[in-house]
Motif scaffolding. Structure first.
Motif, PDB file in Angstrom:
ATOM      1  N   TYR A 105      24.638  68.956  -9.055  1.00  0.00           N
ATOM      2  CA  TYR A 105      25.742  68.734  -9.693  1.00  0.00           C
ATOM      3  C   TYR A 105      25.891  69.302 -11.151  1.00  0.00           C
ATOM      4  O   TYR A 105      26.921  70.130 -12.243  1.00  0.00           O
ATOM      5  N   ILE A 106      25.485  68.385 -12.716  1.00  0.00           N
ATOM      6  CA  ILE A 106      25.130  69.267 -13.989  1.00  0.00           C
ATOM      7  C   ILE A 106      24.596  70.204 -14.032  1.00  0.00           C
ATOM      8  O   ILE A 106      25.262  70.917 -14.902  1.00  0.00           O
ATOM      9  N   TYR A 107      23.676  70.812 -13.239  1.00  0.00           N
ATOM     10  CA  TYR A 107      22.838  72.091 -13.508  1.00  0.00           C
ATOM     11  C   TYR A 107      24.011  72.930 -13.346  1.00  0.00           C
ATOM     12  O   TYR A 107      23.574  74.242 -13.645  1.00  0.00           O
ATOM     13  N   GLU A 108      24.924  72.365 -11.897  1.00  0.00           N
ATOM     14  CA  GLU A 108      25.899  73.890 -11.424  1.00  0.00           C
ATOM     15  C   GLU A 108      27.063  73.854 -12.637  1.00  0.00           C
ATOM     16  O   GLU A 108      27.553  74.947 -12.591  1.00  0.00           O
ATOM     17  N   HIS A 109      26.993  72.996 -14.034  1.00  0.00           N
ATOM     18  CA  HIS A 109      28.515  72.818 -14.625  1.00  0.00           C
ATOM     19  C   HIS A 109      27.492  72.382 -15.647  1.00  0.00           C
ATOM     20  O   HIS A 109      28.539  71.211 -15.988  1.00  0.00           O
ATOM     21  N   PHE A 110      26.551  72.706 -16.397  1.00  0.00           N
ATOM     22  CA  PHE A 110      25.659  72.245 -17.314  1.00  0.00           C
ATOM     23  C   PHE A 110      26.208  72.817 -18.609  1.00  0.00           C
ATOM     24  O   PHE A 110      26.184  71.700 -19.735  1.00  0.00           O
ATOM     25  N   ASP A 111      27.139  73.528 -19.513  1.00  0.00           N
ATOM     26  CA  ASP A 111      27.640  73.660 -20.209  1.00  0.00           C
ATOM     27  C   ASP A 111      29.029  72.126 -20.639  1.00  0.00           C
ATOM     28  O   ASP A 111      29.472  71.953 -21.269  1.00  0.00           O
ATOM     29  N   ALA A 112      29.522  72.206 -19.428  1.00  0.00           N
ATOM     30  CA  ALA A 112      30.524  70.892 -19.347  1.00  0.00           C
ATOM     31  C   ALA A 112      30.294  69.941 -19.670  1.00  0.00           C
ATOM     32  O   ALA A 112      30.929  68.882 -19.901  1.00  0.00           O
ATOM     33  N   PHE A 113      28.920  69.393 -19.268  1.00  0.00           N
ATOM     34  CA  PHE A 113      28.184  67.894 -19.620  1.00  0.00           C
ATOM     35  C   PHE A 113      27.498  68.352 -20.780  1.00  0.00           C
ATOM     36  O   PHE A 113      26.874  67.086 -21.663  1.00  0.00           O
ATOM     37  N   LYS A 114      26.885  69.101 -20.783  1.00  0.00           N
ATOM     38  CA  LYS A 114      26.811  69.167 -22.646  1.00  0.00           C
ATOM     39  C   LYS A 114      28.035  68.354 -23.681  1.00  0.00           C
ATOM     40  O   LYS A 114      27.399  67.940 -24.534  1.00  0.00           O
ATOM     41  N   PHE A 173      19.001  59.101 -18.399  1.00  0.00           N
ATOM     42  CA  PHE A 173      19.569  60.017 -17.827  1.00  0.00           C
ATOM     43  C   PHE A 173      20.177  61.394 -17.996  1.00  0.00           C
ATOM     44  O   PHE A 173      19.533  62.183 -17.772  1.00  0.00           O
ATOM     45  N   PHE A 174      20.910  61.793 -19.526  1.00  0.00           N
ATOM     46  CA  PHE A 174      21.761  62.317 -19.750  1.00  0.00           C
ATOM     47  C   PHE A 174      20.859  63.276 -21.477  1.00  0.00           C
ATOM     48  O   PHE A 174      21.418  64.428 -21.227  1.00  0.00           O
ATOM     49  N   GLU A 175      19.287  62.241 -21.032  1.00  0.00           N
ATOM     50  CA  GLU A 175      18.662  63.159 -21.838  1.00  0.00           C
ATOM     51  C   GLU A 175      18.573  64.583 -21.441  1.00  0.00           C
ATOM     52  O   GLU A 175      17.407  65.420 -22.302  1.00  0.00           O
ATOM     53  N   ILE A 176      17.982  64.526 -20.124  1.00  0.00           N
ATOM     54  CA  ILE A 176      18.555  66.077 -19.319  1.00  0.00           C
ATOM     55  C   ILE A 176      19.052  66.808 -20.015  1.00  0.00           C
ATOM     56  O   ILE A 176      18.854  68.581 -20.367  1.00  0.00           O
ATOM     57  N   VAL A 177      20.716  66.370 -20.425  1.00  0.00           N
ATOM     58  CA  VAL A 177      21.417  67.242 -20.322  1.00  0.00           C
ATOM     59  C   VAL A 177      21.556  67.600 -22.032  1.00  0.00           C
ATOM     60  O   VAL A 177      21.337  68.409 -22.945  1.00  0.00           O
ATOM     61  N   VAL A 178      21.114  66.451 -23.180  1.00  0.00           N
ATOM     62  CA  VAL A 178      20.943  66.400 -24.353  1.00  0.00           C
ATOM     63  C   VAL A 178      19.857  67.476 -25.045  1.00  0.00           C
ATOM     64  O   VAL A 178      20.097  68.763 -26.085  1.00  0.00           O
ATOM     65  N   HIS A 179      19.362  67.502 -23.883  1.00  0.00           N
ATOM     66  CA  HIS A 179      17.832  68.503 -24.744  1.00  0.00           C
ATOM     67  C   HIS A 179      17.105  69.429 -23.230  1.00  0.00           C
ATOM     68  O   HIS A 179      16.135  70.357 -23.527  1.00  0.00           O
TER      69      HIS A 179
END
Length: 208
Positions: A105-114, A173-179
């Motif tokens: 789901y994060i990768y489907e809405h990556f900018d929103a989670f960033k 977990f959210f390091e995937i987004v940060v990086h």
């Protein structure tokens, strides 16, 4: 309300400009003047779509944030609704399936989670991770109570240590987004993170 093609384009321009500004500067430092300039609209036109900078940020992240929290709550509730005798063998499985969904789901809405993780300071979403931590803390307490009712000798865990461990898990977990980690790498990383924490909790609870 049905928007005209021109209104749809204007709305899209504002959203894209807002996303760009918030990602670059964070919510607090983002400038509404820069957003309208980037979007190629007047400030008056902007206010025809959004009441404020906060309102624009909410439009960019609100739905994904709500869906993410709802699914996470549902996963915890589903686990709690299992018969007590089945809960120990399912420890990690329900959260594992949920985490797999979360990554997708994060990768489907990556900018929103960033935006949620890196740019939300000063908005109603600044405690997004903390909210997840609180849900997990409550679920952990319920699970420990179930284990005790089944006759397991569960070690007492200091509440501050518990909070620290759970906060650490979500930060990891959210390091995937940060990086900006590629999705395939993120899925593998989260699988190993989950195994690490499941083993750790089993040990610290005195179950291994």
């Amino acid at each position: 309300d049905w928007l005209t093609a021109e209104e749809t384009n204007t709305l899209s321009s504002i959203l894209n400009a807002g996303k760009k500004e918030f990602l670059a500067k964070g919510f607090r430092s983002a400038s509404l003047r820069s957003i309208v300039k980037e979007a190629g609209v007047t400030t008056g036109a902007f206010y025809g779509y959004y009441k404020s900078k906060e309102d624009l940020f909410r439009a960019l992240v609100g739905e994904p944030a709500q869906t993410f929290l709802s699914v996470y709550h549902h996963a915890q509730d589903s686990f709690a609704e299992l018969p007590p005798s089945e809960q120990p063998e399912h420890m990690g499985k329900v959260s594992g399936q949920c985490m797999d969904w979360m990554v997708t789901y994060i990768y489907e809405h990556f900018d929103a989670f960033k935006l949620l993780i890196c740019s939300a300071d000063g908005t109603e979403y600044e405690n997004f991770i903390h909210t997840l931590v609180e849900v997990e803390v409550k679920a952990t307490h319920q699970f420990i109570a179930v284990l005790k009712s089944l006759g397991y000798h569960v070690k007492k865990i200091d509440s501050q240590l518990e909070h620290m461990l759970i906060s650490g898990m979500f930060s990891g977990f959210f390091e995937i987004v940060v990086h900006d980690m590629p999705q395939e790498q993120a899925a593998e990383y989260i699988k190993e993170l989950r195994e690490f924490y499941t083993a750790g909790w089993t040990k610290i609870m005195g179950l291994s």
